[in-house]
Write a protein that holds these residues in place. Structure first.
Motif, PDB file in Angstrom:
ATOM      1  N   GLU A  41      21.309  30.532  19.892  1.00 19.87           N
ATOM      2  CA  GLU A  41      21.879  29.938  21.106  1.00 19.87           C
ATOM      3  C   GLU A  41      21.036  30.330  22.316  1.00 19.87           C
ATOM      4  O   GLU A  41      21.497  30.991  23.233  1.00 19.87           O
ATOM      5  CB  GLU A  41      23.326  30.403  21.288  1.00 19.87           C
ATOM      6  N   CYS A  46      20.346  24.975  25.737  1.00 20.93           N
ATOM      7  CA  CYS A  46      21.641  24.841  26.406  1.00 20.93           C
ATOM      8  C   CYS A  46      21.641  23.638  27.341  1.00 20.93           C
ATOM      9  O   CYS A  46      20.653  23.366  28.028  1.00 20.93           O
ATOM     10  CB  CYS A  46      21.930  26.114  27.213  1.00 20.93           C
ATOM     11  N   GLN A  47      22.750  22.949  27.382  1.00 21.85           N
ATOM     12  CA  GLN A  47      22.850  21.768  28.249  1.00 21.85           C
ATOM     13  C   GLN A  47      22.761  22.125  29.729  1.00 21.85           C
ATOM     14  O   GLN A  47      22.503  21.270  30.569  1.00 21.85           O
ATOM     15  CB  GLN A  47      24.142  21.005  27.984  1.00 21.85           C
ATOM     16  N   ALA A  85      26.057  26.250  25.808  1.00 20.00           N
ATOM     17  CA  ALA A  85      26.661  24.967  25.428  1.00 20.00           C
ATOM     18  C   ALA A  85      25.541  24.100  24.843  1.00 20.00           C
ATOM     19  O   ALA A  85      24.625  23.695  25.555  1.00 20.00           O
ATOM     20  CB  ALA A  85      27.299  24.292  26.634  1.00 20.00           C
ATOM     21  N   LEU A  86      25.611  23.836  23.557  1.00 20.79           N
ATOM     22  CA  LEU A  86      24.573  23.084  22.855  1.00 20.79           C
ATOM     23  C   LEU A  86      24.383  21.699  23.454  1.00 20.79           C
ATOM     24  O   LEU A  86      25.351  21.012  23.767  1.00 20.79           O
ATOM     25  CB  LEU A  86      24.950  22.944  21.371  1.00 20.79           C
ATOM     26  N   ARG A  87      23.136  21.303  23.615  1.00 19.21           N
ATOM     27  CA  ARG A  87      22.841  19.949  24.079  1.00 19.21           C
ATOM     28  C   ARG A  87      23.243  18.966  22.997  1.00 19.21           C
ATOM     29  O   ARG A  87      22.996  19.183  21.807  1.00 19.21           O
ATOM     30  CB  ARG A  87      21.344  19.802  24.345  1.00 19.21           C
ATOM     31  N   GLU A  88      23.829  17.868  23.413  1.00 16.95           N
ATOM     32  CA  GLU A  88      24.305  16.878  22.456  1.00 16.95           C
ATOM     33  C   GLU A  88      23.167  16.294  21.636  1.00 16.95           C
ATOM     34  O   GLU A  88      23.347  15.963  20.458  1.00 16.95           O
ATOM     35  CB  GLU A  88      25.066  15.766  23.176  1.00 16.95           C
ATOM     36  N   ASP A  89      21.965  16.159  22.250  1.00 16.31           N
ATOM     37  CA  ASP A  89      20.846  15.565  21.519  1.00 16.31           C
ATOM     38  C   ASP A  89      20.061  16.589  20.700  1.00 16.31           C
ATOM     39  O   ASP A  89      19.119  16.240  20.018  1.00 16.31           O
ATOM     40  CB  ASP A  89      19.909  14.819  22.464  1.00 16.31           C
ATOM     41  N   GLY A  90      20.429  17.874  20.788  1.00 17.07           N
ATOM     42  CA  GLY A  90      19.782  18.909  20.001  1.00 17.07           C
ATOM     43  C   GLY A  90      18.392  19.289  20.498  1.00 17.07           C
ATOM     44  O   GLY A  90      17.688  20.042  19.838  1.00 17.07           O
ATOM     45  N   SER A  91      17.984  18.805  21.667  1.00 17.26           N
ATOM     46  CA  SER A  91      16.643  19.105  22.174  1.00 17.26           C
ATOM     47  C   SER A  91      16.548  20.549  22.635  1.00 17.26           C
ATOM     48  O   SER A  91      17.547  21.242  22.810  1.00 17.26           O
ATOM     49  CB  SER A  91      16.292  18.146  23.311  1.00 17.26           C
TER      50      SER A  91
END
Length: 93
Positions: A41, A46-47, A85-91
């Protein structure tokens, strides 16, 4: 300013910033306070992490996480915190 705004693309300056910031802005992975979960993480994924522009943006960004103790601070992309907070696109980065 002649030639426009300075973009920060000065290798010597950027290398000095990188070394200085590693000492004062980042926690080392071998420190007791570094949590194992932060390996998966990291700030760069992170977003709420926004990369700086220019060469420094390859490793450094600003935290914009409202719940993070690092909100508004420059952070190394491989550091982490409990407000990840994980980015939705996984970048990453």
């Amino acid at each position: 300013m002649p030639g426009g705004a300075w973009t920060g693309n000065d290798r010597e300056h950027n290398d000095a910033c990188h070394e200085r910031w590693l000492e004062v802005q980042s926690r080392r992975t071998d420190q007791p306070s570094y949590r194992d979960k932060w390996f998966d993480e990291q700030c760069g994924g992170c977003q709420f992490w926004i990369a700086l522009s220019g060469e420094l943006g390859q490793d450094w960004g600003v935290c914009t996480g409202p719940g993070s103790t690092f909100d508004g601070r420059v952070r190394f992309e491989h550091d982490g915190c409990d407000s990840f907070a994980l980015r939705e696109d996984g970048s990453f980065g």
